[in-house]
Design a protein around this motif. Structure first.
Motif, PDB file in Angstrom:
ATOM      1  N   GLY A 147       2.792  -3.534   6.968  1.00 60.21           N
ATOM      2  CA  GLY A 147       1.990  -2.335   6.748  1.00 60.21           C
ATOM      3  C   GLY A 147       2.813  -1.059   6.700  1.00 60.21           C
ATOM      4  O   GLY A 147       2.382  -0.015   7.188  1.00 60.21           O
ATOM      5  N   SER A 148       3.998  -1.113   6.079  1.00 61.25           N
ATOM      6  CA  SER A 148       4.910   0.031   6.149  1.00 61.25           C
ATOM      7  C   SER A 148       4.751   1.012   4.987  1.00 61.25           C
ATOM      8  O   SER A 148       5.332   2.089   5.014  1.00 61.25           O
ATOM      9  N   GLY A 149       3.984   0.630   3.949  1.00 61.07           N
ATOM     10  CA  GLY A 149       3.814   1.521   2.808  1.00 61.07           C
ATOM     11  C   GLY A 149       2.344   1.716   2.462  1.00 61.07           C
ATOM     12  O   GLY A 149       1.584   0.746   2.396  1.00 61.07           O
ATOM     13  N   TRP A 150       1.953   2.963   2.230  1.00 62.98           N
ATOM     14  CA  TRP A 150       0.560   3.302   1.911  1.00 62.98           C
ATOM     15  C   TRP A 150       0.475   3.705   0.447  1.00 62.98           C
ATOM     16  O   TRP A 150       1.082   4.687   0.012  1.00 62.98           O
ATOM     17  N   LYS A 151      -0.240   2.934  -0.345  1.00 64.34           N
ATOM     18  CA  LYS A 151      -0.442   3.264  -1.746  1.00 64.34           C
ATOM     19  C   LYS A 151      -1.739   2.632  -2.226  1.00 64.34           C
ATOM     20  O   LYS A 151      -2.068   1.511  -1.810  1.00 64.34           O
ATOM     21  N   PHE A 152      -2.440   3.315  -3.097  1.00 70.86           N
ATOM     22  CA  PHE A 152      -3.717   2.846  -3.634  1.00 70.86           C
ATOM     23  C   PHE A 152      -4.714   2.542  -2.505  1.00 70.86           C
ATOM     24  O   PHE A 152      -5.416   1.528  -2.519  1.00 70.86           O
ATOM     25  N   GLU A 153      -4.714   3.412  -1.514  1.00 69.77           N
ATOM     26  CA  GLU A 153      -5.701   3.383  -0.431  1.00 69.77           C
ATOM     27  C   GLU A 153      -5.616   2.143   0.457  1.00 69.77           C
ATOM     28  O   GLU A 153      -6.629   1.701   1.019  1.00 69.77           O
ATOM     29  N   ARG A 154      -4.413   1.591   0.614  1.00 68.01           N
ATOM     30  CA  ARG A 154      -4.246   0.492   1.560  1.00 68.01           C
ATOM     31  C   ARG A 154      -2.786   0.401   1.973  1.00 68.01           C
ATOM     32  O   ARG A 154      -1.901   0.949   1.331  1.00 68.01           O
ATOM     33  N   TRP A 155      -2.555  -0.319   3.099  1.00 71.87           N
ATOM     34  CA  TRP A 155      -1.213  -0.544   3.610  1.00 71.87           C
ATOM     35  C   TRP A 155      -0.620  -1.802   2.978  1.00 71.87           C
ATOM     36  O   TRP A 155      -1.329  -2.777   2.724  1.00 71.87           O
ATOM     37  N   HIS A 156       0.708  -1.783   2.802  1.00 74.46           N
ATOM     38  CA  HIS A 156       1.389  -2.912   2.169  1.00 74.46           C
ATOM     39  C   HIS A 156       2.601  -3.339   2.993  1.00 74.46           C
ATOM     40  O   HIS A 156       3.332  -2.496   3.527  1.00 74.46           O
ATOM     41  N   ASP A 157       2.814  -4.658   3.063  1.00 74.44           N
ATOM     42  CA  ASP A 157       4.000  -5.209   3.720  1.00 74.44           C
ATOM     43  C   ASP A 157       5.196  -5.143   2.777  1.00 74.44           C
ATOM     44  O   ASP A 157       5.050  -5.227   1.547  1.00 74.44           O
ATOM     45  N   VAL A 158       6.384  -5.046   3.380  1.00 78.86           N
ATOM     46  CA  VAL A 158       7.635  -5.033   2.615  1.00 78.86           C
ATOM     47  C   VAL A 158       8.567  -6.098   3.179  1.00 78.86           C
ATOM     48  O   VAL A 158       8.808  -6.141   4.389  1.00 78.86           O
ATOM     49  N   GLY A 159       9.066  -6.959   2.280  1.00 77.81           N
ATOM     50  CA  GLY A 159      10.026  -7.967   2.685  1.00 77.81           C
ATOM     51  C   GLY A 159      11.438  -7.536   2.336  1.00 77.81           C
ATOM     52  O   GLY A 159      11.675  -6.964   1.264  1.00 77.81           O
ATOM     53  N   TRP A 160      12.388  -7.814   3.226  1.00 69.34           N
ATOM     54  CA  TRP A 160      13.790  -7.483   2.996  1.00 69.34           C
ATOM     55  C   TRP A 160      14.575  -8.771   2.783  1.00 69.34           C
ATOM     56  O   TRP A 160      14.633  -9.636   3.648  1.00 69.34           O
TER      57      TRP A 160
END
Length: 202
Positions: A147-160
């Protein structure tokens, strides 16, 4: 007629064409967390700034850019000089035919010649195509920012995703891209261009 591919170094003059590829990723996807489409002038500065340190590559098909890839520092401290983050963007017509694999491999090859040791790919999850690309090229998923990125009205996970190169010996100074031997650069560009002409690396 046979398609003609070329992988080459980007230039500021490519900004408008590359921005045309990038814009839908901003406006229609969460692949990038950028909100606003930059101007061509701003994009040109990004290209020239990147090229002072690392490769910024363009793939053309029949004289038209269909993809680009580049690297940049992941952190600013000197101890991180050997660690970079990679980015790649493709036009829809260039997806699924090996262009991304070849372009990414060319970028990685040049970074290895610069003595870069650790590569990172930052992927908004889920993204099966990007995951497969990274895993094919030897990257491993090292962690998820939930849940590190907020775009299009929701939180998104980011994989490294991480790829290590060069073993565990002492670090060698990173060679800035403009200081890399031009023949080494051109040989690399020619070799991967030839791969595309041979049908890509699906």
């Amino acid at each position: 007629m046979e398609e003609q591919f070329v992988i080459r170094r980007a230039a500021a003059e490519d900004a408008a064409a590359l921005l045309k590829i990038y814009q839908p990723y901003i406006t229609d996807t969460v692949i990038t967390f950028e909100y606003e489409v930059p101007t061509a002038e701003e994009f040109a500065v990004r290209i020239t700034d990147t090229l002072t340190q690392f490769p910024y590559l363009v793939c053309e098909r029949d004289g038209k850019p269909v993809g680009y890839a580049y690297a940049h520092h992941i952190r600013e401290r000197a101890a991180y000089d050997w660690a970079v983050e990679l980015s790649i963007y493709l036009a829809p017509a260039a997806q699924g035919c090996g262009v991304g694999t070849v372009l990414y491999r060319c970028l990685i090859d040049l970074l290895e010649k610069q003595n870069v040791r650790i590569l990172y790919g930052c992927v908004t999850l889920p993204n099966e195509k990007s995951r497969r690309l990274h895993e094919k090229l030897g990257f491993v998923l090292t962690g998820v920012w939930h849940g590190s990125g907020w775009k299009f009205e929701r939180w998104h996970d980011v994989g490294w995703f991480e790829k290590r190169m060069g073993g565990d010996g002492p670090a060698q100074p990173v060679v800035l891209f403009p200081k890399l031997e031009e023949e080494k650069i051109q040989e690399c560009l020619r070799r991967y261009t030839a791969m595309l002409k041979d049908g890509g690396l699906n």
